[in-house]
Design a protein around this motif. Structure first.
Motif, short mmCIF file in Angstrom:
data_model
loop_
_atom_site.label_atom_id
_atom_site.label_comp_id
_atom_site.label_asym_id
_atom_site.label_seq_id
_atom_site.Cartn_x
_atom_site.Cartn_y
_atom_site.Cartn_z
N THR A 90 0.83 -1.20 0.00
CA THR A 90 0.00 0.00 0.00
C THR A 90 0.86 1.25 0.00
O THR A 90 2.05 1.22 0.27
N LYS A 91 0.23 2.36 -0.31
CA LYS A 91 0.84 3.68 -0.24
C LYS A 91 0.35 4.34 1.06
O LYS A 91 -0.75 4.03 1.53
N PRO A 92 1.08 5.30 1.59
CA PRO A 92 2.46 5.65 1.26
C PRO A 92 3.44 4.65 1.85
O PRO A 92 3.05 3.77 2.63
N GLY A 93 4.72 4.78 1.49
CA GLY A 93 5.70 3.78 1.88
C GLY A 93 6.21 3.89 3.30
O GLY A 93 6.59 2.90 3.91
N ARG A 94 6.24 5.10 3.87
CA ARG A 94 6.83 5.29 5.19
C ARG A 94 6.00 4.63 6.27
O ARG A 94 4.77 4.72 6.29
N SER A 95 6.66 4.00 7.22
CA SER A 95 5.98 3.27 8.28
C SER A 95 5.24 4.19 9.24
O SER A 95 4.27 3.78 9.89
N ASP A 96 5.65 5.47 9.34
CA ASP A 96 5.02 6.40 10.28
C ASP A 96 3.92 7.23 9.64
O ASP A 96 3.37 8.15 10.25
N SER A 97 3.56 6.92 8.41
CA SER A 97 2.53 7.69 7.70
C SER A 97 1.15 7.10 7.98
O SER A 97 1.01 5.91 8.23
N PRO A 98 0.09 7.92 7.94
CA PRO A 98 -1.27 7.42 8.15
C PRO A 98 -1.63 6.37 7.11
O PRO A 98 -1.21 6.45 5.95
N GLU A 99 -2.44 5.40 7.49
CA GLU A 99 -2.80 4.30 6.60
C GLU A 99 -3.74 4.79 5.51
O GLU A 99 -4.68 5.53 5.76
N SER A 100 -3.48 4.35 4.28
CA SER A 100 -4.35 4.75 3.17
C SER A 100 -5.14 3.59 2.58
O SER A 100 -6.23 3.78 2.05
N LEU A 101 -4.58 2.39 2.60
CA LEU A 101 -5.14 1.19 1.95
C LEU A 101 -5.15 1.31 0.42
O LEU A 101 -5.63 0.41 -0.26
N SER A 102 -4.64 2.41 -0.11
CA SER A 102 -4.54 2.54 -1.57
C SER A 102 -3.41 1.64 -2.05
O SER A 102 -2.29 1.71 -1.55
N LYS A 103 -3.70 0.80 -3.02
CA LYS A 103 -2.71 -0.18 -3.47
C LYS A 103 -1.59 0.49 -4.24
O LYS A 103 -1.76 1.55 -4.84
N SER A 104 -0.44 -0.15 -4.23
CA SER A 104 0.73 0.39 -4.93
C SER A 104 0.44 0.51 -6.42
O SER A 104 -0.44 -0.16 -6.97
N CYS A 105 1.20 1.36 -7.09
CA CYS A 105 1.04 1.50 -8.54
C CYS A 105 1.37 0.19 -9.26
O CYS A 105 0.75 -0.13 -10.27
#
Length: 382
Positions: free
Chosen positions: A186-201
């Motif tokens: 999923t995006k974004p890649g950083r572990s400390d970023s809020p969860e998006s559940l948007s799949k990678s490109c």
């Protein structure tokens, strides 16, 4: 690789055309140096149509590296763009381009489109991409997700143990567990970023080999024939064939589902994108603004931030991007009676259609595909 692709000179010509268009776009929509003199960088993607001459049509160009958190997109009424990565925006821009062409054909009996023609298939949508054209996606960076693992350090960084009991059915964030390859991320890649559940490109492009590049509203207007990517054009220095084979070849990642005839290749180019991360001096930061150029829009360029058009009050009508679910559905409804007869956006994703069934089957075979939050809304009725 197929022998009917662009040759090396044609690929470089296509890349140069894309970058020339980008250079002419307003500076407010492109990376700049911040007030503290820290430079910005971005990723770019473009959709191009090519005929046998070859004539190259650059239909859509986009930049972007941002994605909205999942909790920000629930029930936003189709007004906010969820995924502003360049590849996703370029494909959405191309769908807008197709709808614009078909709307003009609806309204102007003498107009002849260079890219779209009426489709006479019984029981099929009334338009299609011209059969003489091939569809390519140009990118300036390896698509995020599985195809980019080696470029990000897989095999070089510590081989962290992947605990399936802890992870359960969760998807991996983009940069987690480098050693686990062939996984949905999923995006974004950083572990400390809020969860998006948007799949990678990578994962989204993999799916396009089965579903075409058409979005749900566009699929009611256009036949999928000719709407599949022939190849991705990628900076030659960044291609790792083994990674691309693993990430994009159906037989490598999807077990128990028939191979599609629409798998795409990848072709390298040498032309340099000036605003890429590697061309920005050390300490550069990702640009927070995304940009979309659509060749046949009256207002060709949109600058987007936080999923909305930059320069407008959040939530206002003017802040809604032409690429948003709401605006795309509205335009499709002006062309397709089927779309006009739908009451809600969710009805455009009719699970009884062949398109939705293949999406469900492919995602099930991939495993760990968790859907993003619901963003349903009522469609405007005539």
């Amino acid at each position: 690789m197929r022998n009917d692709h662009l040759n090396e000179d044609q690929v470089e010509k296509a890349a140069n055309l894309v970058f020339q268009i980008y250079d002419k776009c307003p500076s407010r929509a492109r990376p700049r140096s911040r007030s503290n003199e820290i430079p910005e960088w971005t990723n770019l993607a473009a959709v191009i149509l090519v005929d046998r001459k070859p004539t190259i049509i650059c239909a859509a160009v986009a930049t972007g590296v941002k994605v909205m958190p999942n909790d920000k997109i629930k029930n936003c009424g189709g007004k906010i763009l969820h995924d502003c990565h360049a590849e996703t925006l370029a494909l959405r821009g191309f769908n807008r381009y197709l709808l614009n062409e078909s709307k003009r054909l609806e309204d102007d009996n003498v107009y002849v489109s260079t890219s779209v023609e009426r489709h006479n298939g019984v029981g099929e949508p009334k338009y299609r991409i011209r059969s003489t054209l091939q569809l390519y996606l140009l990118v300036t960076e390896i698509p995020c997700g599985d195809a980019s693992m080696e470029n990000l350090g897989a095999g070089k960084l510590p081989n962290w143990e992947f605990d399936y009991k802890i992870m359960g059915q969760k998807m991996l964030k983009g940069r987690a567990y480098y050693s686990e390859l062939g996984m949905i991320r999923t995006k974004p890649g950083r572990s400390d970023s809020p969860e998006s559940l948007s799949k990678s490109c990578t994962d989204k492009l993999l799916m396009k080999q089965y579903t075409s590049v058409l979005l749900s509203p566009t699929s009611y207007v256009f036949s999928p024939k000719g709407a599949y990517l022939r190849a991705i054009l990628v900076p030659r220095s960044k291609i790792i064939d083994s990674a691309f084979n693993r990430a994009f070849r159906i037989e490598e990642r999807i077990k128990g589902i028939a191979k599609t005839q629409y798998d795409f290749d990848w072709i390298g180019y040498n032309t340099t994108f000036k605003d890429s991360k590697e061309n920005t001096k050390a300490g550069g930061r990702p640009c927070s603004v995304s940009m979309v150029y659509i060749e046949n829009e009256s207002e060709q360029v949109e600058a987007i931030t936080r999923g909305m058009r930059m320069g407008w009050k959040a939530g206002s009508e003017g802040s809604i991007s032409k690429l948003s679910r709401r605006k795309m559905a509205e335009l499709a409804g002006e062309i397709s009676e089927t779309v006009r007869n739908k009451l809600r956006y969710s009805e455009l994703k009719d699970e009884s259609t062949a398109r939705e069934q293949i999406k469900w089957k492919t995602r099930s075979n991939l495993g760990r595909w968790i859907r993003t939050g619901d963003d349903d809304f009522q469609l405007c009725q005539n």
